[in-house]
Design a protein around this motif. Structure first.
Motif, PDB file in Angstrom:
ATOM      1  N   LEU A   2       3.514   7.574   2.431  1.00 33.24           N
ATOM      2  CA  LEU A   2       4.505   9.403   1.595  1.00 33.24           C
ATOM      3  C   LEU A   2       4.221  10.275   2.864  1.00 33.24           C
ATOM      4  O   LEU A   2       2.587  11.343   2.933  1.00 33.24           O
ATOM      5  N   ALA A   3       4.855  11.554   2.689  1.00 32.50           N
ATOM      6  CA  ALA A   3       4.539  13.257   3.016  1.00 32.50           C
ATOM      7  C   ALA A   3       5.295  14.052   2.712  1.00 32.50           C
ATOM      8  O   ALA A   3       6.482  14.137   2.535  1.00 32.50           O
ATOM      9  N   GLN A   4       4.653  15.125   2.646  1.00 32.71           N
ATOM     10  CA  GLN A   4       5.110  15.712   1.417  1.00 32.71           C
ATOM     11  C   GLN A   4       7.021  15.564   0.301  1.00 32.71           C
ATOM     12  O   GLN A   4       7.495  16.014   0.187  1.00 32.71           O
ATOM     13  N   GLY A   5       6.773  14.556  -0.424  1.00 36.47           N
ATOM     14  CA  GLY A   5       7.090  14.310  -1.437  1.00 36.47           C
ATOM     15  C   GLY A   5       7.933  13.246  -0.905  1.00 36.47           C
ATOM     16  O   GLY A   5       9.258  12.794  -1.361  1.00 36.47           O
ATOM     17  N   ARG A   6       8.570  12.818   0.086  1.00 32.80           N
ATOM     18  CA  ARG A   6       9.099  11.533   1.225  1.00 32.80           C
ATOM     19  C   ARG A   6       8.573  10.481   1.853  1.00 32.80           C
ATOM     20  O   ARG A   6       6.978  10.742   2.310  1.00 32.80           O
ATOM     21  N   ARG A   7       9.283   9.715   1.917  1.00 35.14           N
ATOM     22  CA  ARG A   7       8.506   8.586   2.692  1.00 35.14           C
ATOM     23  C   ARG A   7       8.718   9.264   4.027  1.00 35.14           C
ATOM     24  O   ARG A   7       9.985   9.129   4.610  1.00 35.14           O
ATOM     25  N   LEU A   8       7.907   8.573   5.120  1.00 30.88           N
ATOM     26  CA  LEU A   8       7.654   8.706   6.088  1.00 30.88           C
ATOM     27  C   LEU A   8       8.341   7.904   7.099  1.00 30.88           C
ATOM     28  O   LEU A   8       8.625   7.640   7.701  1.00 30.88           O
ATOM     29  N   THR A   9       7.208   6.868   6.738  1.00 30.65           N
ATOM     30  CA  THR A   9       7.291   5.481   7.120  1.00 30.65           C
ATOM     31  C   THR A   9       7.013   4.410   6.510  1.00 30.65           C
ATOM     32  O   THR A   9       6.238   4.652   5.795  1.00 30.65           O
ATOM     33  N   GLU A  10       7.710   2.973   7.211  1.00 30.76           N
ATOM     34  CA  GLU A  10       6.609   1.754   6.643  1.00 30.76           C
ATOM     35  C   GLU A  10       6.534   0.464   7.151  1.00 30.76           C
ATOM     36  O   GLU A  10       7.271   0.682   8.021  1.00 30.76           O
ATOM     37  N   GLY A  11       5.404  -0.750   6.961  1.00 35.96           N
ATOM     38  CA  GLY A  11       5.904  -1.419   8.051  1.00 35.96           C
ATOM     39  C   GLY A  11       4.137  -1.436   7.885  1.00 35.96           C
ATOM     40  O   GLY A  11       3.460  -2.188   6.861  1.00 35.96           O
ATOM     41  N   ARG A  12       4.052  -2.920   9.126  1.00 37.99           N
ATOM     42  CA  ARG A  12       2.202  -3.677   8.599  1.00 37.99           C
ATOM     43  C   ARG A  12       1.504  -2.317   8.994  1.00 37.99           C
ATOM     44  O   ARG A  12       1.809  -0.891   9.160  1.00 37.99           O
ATOM     45  N   ALA A  38       0.740  14.586  -1.038  1.00 35.55           N
ATOM     46  CA  ALA A  38       2.084  13.476  -0.447  1.00 35.55           C
ATOM     47  C   ALA A  38       2.842  13.456  -2.119  1.00 35.55           C
ATOM     48  O   ALA A  38       4.232  13.125  -1.039  1.00 35.55           O
ATOM     49  N   GLY A  39       2.517  13.054  -3.042  1.00 37.70           N
ATOM     50  CA  GLY A  39       3.416  13.303  -4.355  1.00 37.70           C
ATOM     51  C   GLY A  39       3.062  11.373  -4.298  1.00 37.70           C
ATOM     52  O   GLY A  39       3.866  10.752  -5.349  1.00 37.70           O
ATOM     53  N   ASP A  84       1.488   5.271  14.189  1.00 40.28           N
ATOM     54  CA  ASP A  84       2.946   5.689  14.135  1.00 40.28           C
ATOM     55  C   ASP A  84       2.632   7.392  14.505  1.00 40.28           C
ATOM     56  O   ASP A  84       1.720   8.484  13.170  1.00 40.28           O
ATOM     57  N   LEU A  85       2.518   8.243  15.846  1.00 41.72           N
ATOM     58  CA  LEU A  85       2.401   9.511  16.058  1.00 41.72           C
ATOM     59  C   LEU A  85       2.560  10.255  14.703  1.00 41.72           C
ATOM     60  O   LEU A  85       1.464  11.496  14.710  1.00 41.72           O
ATOM     61  N   ARG A  86       3.377  10.303  13.670  1.00 40.88           N
ATOM     62  CA  ARG A  86       4.167  11.124  12.885  1.00 40.88           C
ATOM     63  C   ARG A  86       2.687  11.110  11.351  1.00 40.88           C
ATOM     64  O   ARG A  86       2.639  11.708  10.544  1.00 40.88           O
ATOM     65  N   VAL A  87       2.578   9.402  11.624  1.00 42.73           N
ATOM     66  CA  VAL A  87       1.516   9.398   9.588  1.00 42.73           C
ATOM     67  C   VAL A  87       0.324   9.905  11.133  1.00 42.73           C
ATOM     68  O   VAL A  87      -0.161  10.574  10.259  1.00 42.73           O
ATOM     69  N   GLN A  88      -0.081  10.387  12.089  1.00 43.28           N
ATOM     70  CA  GLN A  88      -1.248  10.859  12.663  1.00 43.28           C
ATOM     71  C   GLN A  88      -0.915  12.526  12.324  1.00 43.28           C
ATOM     72  O   GLN A  88      -2.519  12.776  12.058  1.00 43.28           O
ATOM     73  N   GLY A 148       0.893  -1.138   0.368  1.00 43.88           N
ATOM     74  CA  GLY A 148       0.100  -0.224  -0.394  1.00 43.88           C
ATOM     75  C   GLY A 148       0.875   1.373   0.143  1.00 43.88           C
ATOM     76  O   GLY A 148       1.925   1.844   0.538  1.00 43.88           O
ATOM     77  N   LEU A 149       0.219   2.452  -0.682  1.00 47.07           N
ATOM     78  CA  LEU A 149       1.348   3.581  -0.583  1.00 47.07           C
ATOM     79  C   LEU A 149       0.087   4.360  -0.190  1.00 47.07           C
ATOM     80  O   LEU A 149      -0.844   4.634  -1.345  1.00 47.07           O
ATOM     81  N   ILE A 150       0.097   5.273   1.022  1.00 49.65           N
ATOM     82  CA  ILE A 150      -0.395   6.132   1.556  1.00 49.65           C
ATOM     83  C   ILE A 150       0.227   7.489   1.605  1.00 49.65           C
ATOM     84  O   ILE A 150       0.847   7.448   1.638  1.00 49.65           O
ATOM     85  N   GLY A 151      -1.056   8.896   2.075  1.00 48.59           N
ATOM     86  CA  GLY A 151      -0.095   9.613   3.076  1.00 48.59           C
ATOM     87  C   GLY A 151      -1.916  10.396   2.281  1.00 48.59           C
ATOM     88  O   GLY A 151      -2.048  10.348   1.520  1.00 48.59           O
TER      89      GLY A 151
END
Length: 253
Positions: A224-234, A40-41, A241-245, A33-36
């Motif tokens: 993805l967030a702002q054109g960059r990979r923010l994190t990944e995993g299950r 996000a790009g 992840d608080l950064r994703v929220q 999955g590719l989310i954001g």
């Protein structure tokens, strides 16, 4: 093993960095999955990978081969197919006719073969039609095979879009928001078809805002967030992840 490898992918629109050094891998035989959040790009990444436009920098490797900046038709021949958020089809052609347009090695692609109509070209056209019937049957749209694409429901158009990709016999399908505009019953059927295709050996990279569908389908999720990979995993990991929220909501939830 990674089927698709993206390293330091960059693309700008004027002064805006839509992709700002994205790294990600898509493992073979899995649904990634590719989310954001919006902007996000994600679609820009799909466009750069699938040959809609060349990236400004970085590399794309498919099956170990550098395919950076290849044309879309060459990428399809190599085994990468994609769908679009808004289905692309010829509205006045039937479902089967639309599918046949995307069959490999079409006899009509060569001018002389189209004019002369040799025995070989006629046989190949029959094979393409049989393939289209098989794809339509598998996706449960054969019952509307002789209907115009314009007359299909939103969900049926998404199934036709997936069928169009399947006609190219791909190894990897880039799915761009397959559930957008589709009623919940057809979303469920679409998910079942994707899972079945994965079981047959296909690999998927999926953009989707329906987090329930992402949770159901995906073995691995990249944010993805702002054109960059923010994190990944299950999915459960990235959801917590608080950064994703914060990227989605602008605050912690």
């Amino acid at each position: 093993m990674a089927l698709l490898e993206i390293h330091d992918l960059r693309h700008r629109f004027g002064g805006i960095a839509a992709l700002d050094g994205v790294d990600l891998e898509v493992a073979e035989g899995r649904i990634t999955g590719l989310i954001g959040p919006n902007g996000a790009g994600k679609t820009t990444l799909f466009n750069a990978v699938s040959g809609i436009f060349p990236p400004d920098g970085g590399t794309v490797r498919f099956g170990g081969i550098d395919v950076t900046s290849w044309r879309a038709d060459r990428l399809v021949g190599a085994g990468i197919a994609r769908t679009f958020q808004v289905p692309r089809m010829l509205a006045n052609l039937t479902v089967l006719e639309n599918l046949m347009l995307y069959g490999k090695n079409q006899p009509g692609e060569a001018f002389w073969a189209a004019v002369v109509r040799s025995r070989n070209s006629s046989r190949r056209e029959l094979e393409v039609r049989e393939r289209a019937v098989d794809v339509a049957r598998r996706l449960e749209i054969l019952a509307v095979g002789d209907e115009r694409a314009a007359d299909l429901s939103g969900g049926q158009k998404k199934l036709l879009e997936l069928g169009r990709a399947l006609m190219a016999d791909p190894r990897l399908i880039l799915l761009d928001e397959p559930a957008a505009g589709v009623n919940p019953a057809l979303v469920k059927r679409l998910a079942e078809h994707i899972i079945e295709l994965k079981a047959r050996g296909l690999t998927f990279l999926v953009i989707e805002h329906n987090m329930g569908l992402i949770a159901e389908l995906c073995d691995h999720v990249v944010v993805l967030a702002q054109g960059r990979r923010l994190t990944e995993g299950r999915f459960a990991e990235v959801r917590a992840d608080l950064r994703v929220q914060e990227a989605y909501m602008g605050r912690r939830t």
